[in-house]
Design an enzyme around this catalytic site. Structure first.
Site, PDB file in Angstrom:
ATOM      1  N   GLY A 123     -48.854  28.416  -2.039  1.00 45.20           N
ATOM      2  CA  GLY A 123     -49.672  28.959  -1.194  1.00 45.20           C
ATOM      3  C   GLY A 123     -50.139  29.505   0.021  1.00 45.20           C
ATOM      4  N   TYR A 124     -50.721  29.612   0.904  1.00 48.02           N
ATOM      5  CA  TYR A 124     -49.847  31.104   1.920  1.00 48.02           C
ATOM      6  C   TYR A 124     -48.998  30.842   2.780  1.00 48.02           C
ATOM      7  CZ  TYR A 124     -55.360  32.169   0.445  1.00 48.02           C
ATOM      8  OH  TYR A 124     -56.486  32.413   0.322  1.00 48.02           O
ATOM      9  N   VAL A 125     -48.921  29.759   3.236  1.00 45.17           N
ATOM     10  CA  VAL A 125     -47.299  28.833   4.019  1.00 45.17           C
ATOM     11  C   VAL A 125     -46.366  29.478   3.210  1.00 45.17           C
ATOM     12  CG1 VAL A 125     -46.924  27.433   5.309  1.00 45.17           C
ATOM     13  CG2 VAL A 125     -48.900  27.747   5.419  1.00 45.17           C
ATOM     14  N   CYS A 128     -51.692  23.923  13.467  1.00 47.10           N
ATOM     15  CA  CYS A 128     -52.820  25.207  13.380  1.00 47.10           C
ATOM     16  C   CYS A 128     -52.811  25.086  14.962  1.00 47.10           C
ATOM     17  CB  CYS A 128     -52.151  26.031  12.620  1.00 47.10           C
ATOM     18  SG  CYS A 128     -54.416  25.603  12.385  1.00 47.10           S
TER      19      CYS A 128
END
Lengths: 350, 350, 350, 350
Positions: free
Chosen positions: C10-12, C149
């Site tokens: 994923g992006y993280v 976040c």
């Protein structure tokens, strides 16, 4: 005139509705969508809220041919060709927005689209729907194959040049840039906002399918074998196509020559504008100022350094590149003012 | 090594600072800006807040040559050429990011930039700063002319092909797409957000100045007269250049041939990557994944339909297209690891 | 220190890799991805091409605990809680980026996340990973629950005010704006570029899950019952959160009071910056200048017209909002310089 | 009806032209622009190319009052108030898009706009032009002060609630998000594409001028002293405003109560739509689907967690926020169908 739209839940369907709900001579009576049967149109096309109480119905040719005199088919290629023969038999007027009847040579469907055309006998009945090239045929026909979005932008850019016989027709570069709506409404990894935002992405560097229709139309004009070398790029907008065409001249040519060639070819075309200015912000075509409109803006430049001509053509891919041009075709078929319901200019700024 | 930056308030200046403030072998001791004398750097480059207490000073060659051993000049062309001779005389190392010493033929400045070069005798002392082509010269030189952003993207894309002698060198199309940061930091109507947002705008359809340096470098490799036909387009991003190069082959060529040509030419280059994949989201180069990095990504395709090769090269115009490449040149000059302070990959997604 | 990343596709996960591949004290030895087993990392995170030869492996706790000393879990909530107990038992250091161990009250998982927490006994072992609030606890712990976040942006904005007891704690408005990367990497209709581009879309007008952690942390500071009224909006960027907090004062307050409150609270925090300038382009926080960095920028204003304070906090949601903060936590746990591998400022312009 | 537009080279002027050139009951006879005297309209408003041969003229009241029966003034505030008295004396119908006659209390101009109103005696002659509130007055008047873009969005969102007396009127938060066209057409550093792109930028955290008109209108409805706490944010679009209003309830309220309040207040308003759906992509208002249209979409939510109501209203700032609403006012004044020339829905996707 009672009008139906097959496959109306997509972007082109929505755009057809946006135009046709305000068309003084037609009434939209049927809109189909497999996934949205029974839903109000504005549940899918939220911008149309308050404008219609229509609901999506299932695709049922009997019902639709009862309730409609003309249909737009926004079915994907491969499906249109299966569905439309029934309507043709029933004598309906049809404007097909898929690729299924665009190519005159049945062999080409195998080559470019990967399927054997099941009804080669019907192909000749369809007119390739670029009014600027085939207006008289469209007038007399009741079956129209509406062109591909990049195809129409490129053909309109190149037709005058090809006819005038001033360029090397074997090496015609089309470098196209297109917004994300051109990819349709189905989500995928490559269209995910975080991925698709901000790209300058080559996506069909060679063998773009629209090459086939571009060459077909230009060959007809050129009476010659033109060769289109096309590459497409996805850029960070939703709507819009800019087609940049790089051509090599056979002999020196001037800007004034180009003006003559283009003006001569397009004379009083209602949806062709020339954009070639010395001042102002829009010296050459840019789809930015065409969003929501049916215009095709064309501009050009001569490059003496390499004997090159550059032609730019800009359209809104959902309008002149799809729904707008389809309605223009309809207006011509119905023998009414071609501009009906299509006159709104682009939004600016947007 | 004490480093100074002339004209450091622009985007390239900011990017040089972003890199150099973390460079283990240099210390930035002077940054000049006419408009911002006495202000903290982070009042202009807000992203650098907290990283340095440096302030902008006036441009004073005496002071600067006292405090610095090497300078980057981000002065605009026409100004650099006036200012740098003084520093040259003082024996300083110089990396000039303007166009003023890029072209070897003094006549070319008149033709492409509209001014008579006042110091033709100095031109030869400058090495054209593409490490991938001139690494050995850069090592031995103390004067570097850092290339133009579109020039470096296009030269890196085309050099291997030109060398291998497989294409028609008289008809090389470069269709470039660039983000708004390439236009610099001065506001104007054409860069106003409401106007510039969402464009696909042709802006230098012919006669782009970078043509001159591209031809100069490729001629040198080709030992022949190449002709670049370049058109630039502004697209809706801030950073990034994609250079799409359309070339015509002299004889049939395969993808495997291209792999050999490109791999052979670039071998172990630290900042050249080949992007040509069959799966994944980035099958061909796209500046989207290079933002903030010094890479140049190169990919290619063969179009058998028209004997065409398409080469794509993508860079971040402020990095490999300006500041990053300049620091790479500096590292080479200083005989330290070329990758120092330049290894961070692009952000993704962004 | 050998580090593993669970759910690294994923992006993280990509962002953790971007940071950790350059971290001088750790080596990434394992990265898992169900869908990409056996593939090179750069097939998924194309920006990392050339930086690592690592491949994704299946999630196998035995192998991973053999090869790693510390793991980051980017598994979604509900999965982390099932997987991590095994690693806890093996005595590994864990930084969990899901919500599964953030809330101290086991009941809250049912209320906000819709599941019964299967391991309430483990919750207390986790430290809620905001270094600015819990640095000492993080130092002593080996289990960290990395904050959400929007939660971290809002908590950092509000903690000083809540502590200072100058506002009505029962009516605290958080109006958050976030980019598309916050929605993760799975495509859907609502994240389709043509649909998601250009929105100003309310998407969690009430009952945003991060409310729970914000209230938990602020309650602890306030020793009182705070009430957060949060609404989130999707805006047309990929990265970035701006949290606008509207608070009502109990008694008149000045800007100077606010400076004291905020400076006093955050003293020498390495990743907190105050942005409140009278000149320049960035007078108040804007995530635009934080892209790629681990900073949280905080600014404020007093509205005498209605006894209101407005606090703005800006972060890069993938950095201080996820991966960057997680690495900051790791650095603290490992007792090394907290800023290691996290010092790069945001890109600008971008 | 012959219509003139003063200051027609700006975005609002362009939008007025886009609408009025297709209006069946009016003819645009004069358009003024200081900088563009003698130029064709389409040199400035390139999207209008081909639609009119009108040219910009100098501002000459005598000529204009000869040739026009009604004028729209797009002059900036401070200039309108100087220019319009002459036209008022000549008995012309006027729709002023500046702020110069919006505020009923002459003192307020000093407080909010920094100038002494030179014609306090004229203020009362102007009707504040929100048709949904003042339709009958507009019908009877010939002088209209068209509201500010954020003001109209916020007033339409809040009026029903304020009237129904269910909220704490002393603490009404308006958190507004707006596109770049709201800043007008004059380039500056802060609107430079490379700088303005991708922002989530607070720009008027307190003391936004539109506060004055919002309070004026709501006070009138409330017969009470309301307090608006407004903060504006620039986001990465060109058109569109989303106004998010956070209100605190005096007693528990249900969604069903809100439906009654809003439906009761707006009944058959042609340009108010309620957007509050459980399915589909647009469950709450988003300017994305309003681009180019005159609608104001309103939606709401109840937050039981904090006794809060959230109201969202979305408009196209150049349409319902300026030109569209002005034409709606004109239609009402002229006693023709209020929807004339304003019925086109928003483009989607765009």
């Amino acid at each position: 005139m009672r009008v139906g739209i097959l496959g109306a839940s997509g972007y082109v369907g929505g755009e057809l509705l946006r135009i046709l709900l305000f068309h003084p001579k037609v009434e939209v009576t049927c809109v189909t969508s497999k996934r949205h049967v029974g839903e109000y149109i504005h549940h899918v096309h939220s911008n149309l809220k308050g404008l219609t109480e229509l609901k999506f119905i299932e695709h049922n040719p009997e019902e639709i041919s009862d309730k409609c005199d003309l249909i737009f088919s926004s079915f994907p290629h491969g499906l249109s060709v299966k569905v439309l023969p029934d309507y043709i038999e029933r004598g309906m007027k049809i404007i097909d927005l898929s690729a299924d009847f665009r190519l005159k040579n049945p062999e080409d469907y195998k080559k470019w689209y990967g399927y054997e055309h099941p009804h080669p006998e019907l192909i000749e009945k369809f007119v390739y729907g670029i009014p600027e090239l085939h207006r008289e045929d469209i007038k007399r026909s009741s079956l129209i194959a509406n062109p591909g979005c990049m195809a129409i932008a490129s053909i309109l850019a190149l037709a005058p040049l090809v006819k005038s016989n001033v360029i090397d027709k074997s090496r015609m570069i089309v470098d196209a840039k297109i917004g994300s709506s051109g990819a349709g409404g189905a989500p995928s990894l490559s269209t995910h906002h975080a991925i698709r935002f901000g790209v300058i992405r080559p996506y069909k560097p060679v063998n773009h399918r629209h090459t086939a229709e571009i060459e077909q139309e230009l060959n007809q004009i050129a009476k010659d074998n033109v060769r289109i070398a096309m590459s497409a790029h996805a850029v960070n907008v939703v709507r819009g196509i800019l087609s940049t065409c790089h051509l090599f001249t056979l002999k020196p040519i001037t800007i004034s020559d180009l003006w003559k060639i283009y003006r001569g070819f397009y004379q009083k075309e209602p949806f062709i504008r020339f954009v070639k200015d010395k001042k102002g912000l829009y010296k050459l075509p840019d789809p930015k100022i065409l969003i929501g409109s049916n215009y095709c803006d064309i501009g050009f430049e001569v490059d003496e350094h390499v004997n090159r001509i550059v032609i730019f053509s800009a359209i809104d891919n959902l309008m002149k590149g799809a729904a707008g041009n389809a309605v223009q075709n309809m207006n011509i078929m119905l023998n009414i003012d071609e501009k009906t319901s299509l006159q709104m200019p682009g939004l600016h700024p947007v």
